[in-house]
Design a protein around this motif. Structure first.
Motif, PDB file in Angstrom:
ATOM      1  N   SER A  19       0.649  -0.961  -0.138  1.00 23.39           N
ATOM      2  CA  SER A  19       0.123   0.069  -0.051  1.00 23.39           C
ATOM      3  C   SER A  19       0.846   1.286   0.050  1.00 23.39           C
ATOM      4  N   GLU A  20       1.965   1.149   0.438  1.00 25.49           N
ATOM      5  CA  GLU A  20       2.566   2.300   0.556  1.00 25.49           C
ATOM      6  C   GLU A  20       3.182   3.071  -0.774  1.00 25.49           C
ATOM      7  N   ASN A  24       1.985   7.123  -0.739  1.00 24.15           N
ATOM      8  CA  ASN A  24       2.740   8.101  -0.732  1.00 24.15           C
ATOM      9  C   ASN A  24       2.401   8.970  -1.980  1.00 24.15           C
ATOM     10  N   VAL A  25       1.913   8.357  -3.242  1.00 29.50           N
ATOM     11  CA  VAL A  25       1.516   9.365  -4.307  1.00 29.50           C
ATOM     12  C   VAL A  25       0.432  10.308  -3.839  1.00 29.50           C
ATOM     13  N   VAL A  26      -0.398   9.639  -3.246  1.00 35.77           N
ATOM     14  CA  VAL A  26      -1.785  10.356  -2.957  1.00 35.77           C
ATOM     15  C   VAL A  26      -1.401  11.660  -2.149  1.00 35.77           C
ATOM     16  N   ILE A  27      -0.419  11.275  -0.994  1.00 33.17           N
ATOM     17  CA  ILE A  27       0.026  12.207  -0.093  1.00 33.17           C
ATOM     18  C   ILE A  27       0.887  13.407  -0.722  1.00 33.17           C
ATOM     19  N   ARG A  28       1.711  12.870  -1.657  1.00 36.79           N
ATOM     20  CA  ARG A  28       2.626  13.774  -2.505  1.00 36.79           C
ATOM     21  C   ARG A  28       1.710  14.925  -3.296  1.00 36.79           C
ATOM     22  N   ASP A  29       0.720  14.397  -3.924  1.00 36.55           N
ATOM     23  CA  ASP A  29      -0.154  15.038  -4.921  1.00 36.55           C
ATOM     24  C   ASP A  29      -1.255  16.171  -4.136  1.00 36.55           C
ATOM     25  N   LEU A  38       6.784  18.126  -2.412  1.00 37.27           N
ATOM     26  CA  LEU A  38       8.029  17.073  -2.017  1.00 37.27           C
ATOM     27  C   LEU A  38       8.070  16.143  -3.125  1.00 37.27           C
ATOM     28  N   SER A  39       9.469  15.481  -3.172  1.00 34.71           N
ATOM     29  CA  SER A  39       9.454  14.272  -3.936  1.00 34.71           C
ATOM     30  C   SER A  39       9.000  13.008  -3.319  1.00 34.71           C
ATOM     31  N   ILE A  40       8.850  12.137  -4.049  1.00 34.79           N
ATOM     32  CA  ILE A  40       8.403  10.982  -3.617  1.00 34.79           C
ATOM     33  C   ILE A  40       9.537  10.321  -2.389  1.00 34.79           C
ATOM     34  N   ASP A  41      10.715  10.426  -2.754  1.00 39.64           N
ATOM     35  CA  ASP A  41      11.934  10.062  -1.864  1.00 39.64           C
ATOM     36  C   ASP A  41      11.920  10.777  -0.682  1.00 39.64           C
ATOM     37  N   ARG A  42      11.493  12.232  -0.634  1.00 38.80           N
ATOM     38  CA  ARG A  42      11.294  12.750   0.572  1.00 38.80           C
ATOM     39  C   ARG A  42      10.064  12.603   1.381  1.00 38.80           C
ATOM     40  N   ILE A  43       9.062  12.174   0.690  1.00 41.39           N
ATOM     41  CA  ILE A  43       7.799  11.711   1.315  1.00 41.39           C
ATOM     42  C   ILE A  43       8.005  10.480   2.042  1.00 41.39           C
ATOM     43  N   VAL A  44       8.919   9.263   1.324  1.00 44.17           N
ATOM     44  CA  VAL A  44       9.156   8.171   2.031  1.00 44.17           C
ATOM     45  C   VAL A  44      10.113   8.723   3.335  1.00 44.17           C
ATOM     46  N   ASP A  45      11.087   9.542   3.186  1.00 44.07           N
ATOM     47  CA  ASP A  45      12.088   9.862   4.243  1.00 44.07           C
ATOM     48  C   ASP A  45      11.197  10.328   5.561  1.00 44.07           C
ATOM     49  N   LEU A  46      10.381  11.111   5.207  1.00 38.34           N
ATOM     50  CA  LEU A  46       9.604  11.817   6.285  1.00 38.34           C
ATOM     51  C   LEU A  46       8.492  11.210   6.970  1.00 38.34           C
ATOM     52  N   ASP A  72      -9.176  13.991   7.407  1.00 33.65           N
ATOM     53  CA  ASP A  72     -10.400  13.247   6.964  1.00 33.65           C
ATOM     54  C   ASP A  72     -10.537  13.134   5.520  1.00 33.65           C
ATOM     55  N   ASN A  73     -10.033  14.226   5.098  1.00 34.22           N
ATOM     56  CA  ASN A  73     -10.059  14.107   3.578  1.00 34.22           C
ATOM     57  C   ASN A  73      -8.986  13.524   3.041  1.00 34.22           C
ATOM     58  N   ILE A  74      -7.692  13.548   3.471  1.00 37.01           N
ATOM     59  CA  ILE A  74      -6.682  12.669   2.950  1.00 37.01           C
ATOM     60  C   ILE A  74      -7.042  11.212   3.101  1.00 37.01           C
ATOM     61  N   TYR A  75      -7.791  10.750   4.153  1.00 33.85           N
ATOM     62  CA  TYR A  75      -8.035   9.382   4.411  1.00 33.85           C
ATOM     63  C   TYR A  75      -9.061   8.942   3.535  1.00 33.85           C
ATOM     64  N   SER A  76      -9.996   9.771   2.903  1.00 39.14           N
ATOM     65  CA  SER A  76     -10.903   9.432   1.980  1.00 39.14           C
ATOM     66  C   SER A  76     -10.047   9.226   0.711  1.00 39.14           C
ATOM     67  N   GLU A  77      -9.156  10.121   0.199  1.00 39.60           N
ATOM     68  CA  GLU A  77      -8.556   9.988  -0.802  1.00 39.60           C
ATOM     69  C   GLU A  77      -7.738   8.608  -1.040  1.00 39.60           C
ATOM     70  N   ILE A  78      -6.914   8.408   0.351  1.00 38.49           N
ATOM     71  CA  ILE A  78      -5.979   7.258   0.362  1.00 38.49           C
ATOM     72  C   ILE A  78      -7.006   5.782   0.225  1.00 38.49           C
ATOM     73  N   PHE A  79      -8.314   5.785   1.033  1.00 35.94           N
ATOM     74  CA  PHE A  79      -9.062   4.772   0.883  1.00 35.94           C
ATOM     75  C   PHE A  79      -9.565   4.315  -0.511  1.00 35.94           C
ATOM     76  N   GLU A  80      -9.962   5.441  -1.147  1.00 43.93           N
ATOM     77  CA  GLU A  80     -10.393   5.164  -2.554  1.00 43.93           C
ATOM     78  C   GLU A  80      -9.516   4.171  -3.393  1.00 43.93           C
ATOM     79  N   VAL A  81      -8.234   4.871  -3.285  1.00 43.70           N
ATOM     80  CA  VAL A  81      -7.187   4.514  -4.227  1.00 43.70           C
ATOM     81  C   VAL A  81      -6.902   3.012  -3.592  1.00 43.70           C
ATOM     82  N   LEU A  82      -6.480   2.789  -2.353  1.00 42.83           N
ATOM     83  CA  LEU A  82      -6.364   1.454  -2.076  1.00 42.83           C
ATOM     84  C   LEU A  82      -7.443   0.390  -2.240  1.00 42.83           C
ATOM     85  N   ALA A  83      -8.738   0.814  -2.260  1.00 43.25           N
ATOM     86  CA  ALA A  83      -9.931  -0.137  -2.330  1.00 43.25           C
ATOM     87  C   ALA A  83     -10.007  -0.391  -3.672  1.00 43.25           C
ATOM     88  N   ASP A  84      -9.407   0.354  -4.602  1.00 41.63           N
ATOM     89  CA  ASP A  84      -9.399   0.021  -6.006  1.00 41.63           C
ATOM     90  C   ASP A  84      -8.233  -1.027  -6.554  1.00 41.63           C
TER      91      ASP A  84
END
Length: 218
Positions: A19-20, A24-29, A38-46, A72-84
């Motif tokens: 899932s990571e 990570n892409v959802v959080i970055r965007d 932030l870059s994906i590498d920076r997202i991972v590090d942080l 709440d908003n970011i969880y909704s975005e993440i859950f939608e991507v993961l469910a799919d």
């Protein structure tokens, strides 16, 4: 420890489910839309191995303009991507099968909320075999790197921490496992081994290697 252990406790994201990279892409965007690019590498590090509340706190400190309902908003975005799209980590089914065959108990200890694990474990077909043995930072006072969630999993199973093995892919999770007094194996398929090597008792990059590492019958 004399292997095999009496209990194996798996982190969820990056260990049971892949899932990571999706998260990570959802959080970055999302953060880029709120003024923090932030870059994906920076997202991972942080952020990998932490909590969404921790992401929010750090992002605000770094200048992101986040709304009050951001979590709440970011969880909704993440859950939608993961469910799919989320899939099981390659080889993990074989690991669980080997543990079952050897009569070794296992559980899940995660910094993620139960709702997230319900989504990812359901989609990957793992939920049914893990039901009743899934522990979240929502169940304890402190998230990883505190040892709380791992100690709770061991307590619920009636197993001494010294007879437990933790499987982790993040620095905070590995620190939690060691703070709990457990053996910690670092899964480095997508993690820089240099980050986990100083903390973990052993590293492995292929999930199919884990049964032998734990001393399970071959």
């Amino acid at each position: 420890m004399i292997f095999p252990p009496d209990l194996v406790i798996f982190d969820c994201d990056g260990v049971l489910v892949d899932s990571e990279p999706l998260t990570n892409v959802v959080i970055r965007d999302n953060l880029a839309q709120h003024g923090l690019d932030l870059s994906i590498d920076r997202i991972v590090d942080l952020f990998v191995g932490g909590t969404i509340m921790g992401v929010q706190e750090s992002a605000l400190e770094m200048g992101a303009d986040l709304p009050e309902d951001w979590v709440d908003n970011i969880y909704s975005e993440i859950f939608e991507v993961l469910a799919d799209r989320v899939e099981a980590v390659p080889g993990i089914i074989g690991v669980l099968d080997a543990l079952d065959a050897a009569g070794v108990a296992y559980a899940v200890g995660s910094n993620g909320p139960h709702r997230k694990m319900e989504i990812t474990l359901s989609r990957t077909g793992l939920l049914e075999r893990l039901q009743g043995r899934i522990f979240s930072r929502e169940d304890v006072a402190n998230p990883k790197p505190a040892p709380d969630v791992y100690l709770k999993a061991a307590r619920e199973a009636g197993v001494a921490p010294s007879r437990c093995v933790v499987i982790e892919d993040s620095v905070s999770g590995a620190r939690a496992g060691k703070a709990a007094g457990m053996v910690c194996f670092g899964f480095v398929a997508e993690t820089d081994p240099a980050r986990l090597e100083p903390i973990c008792d052993s590293l492995f990059a292929d999930m199919t290697a884990l049964p032998k590492l734990m001393g399970l019958p071959q």
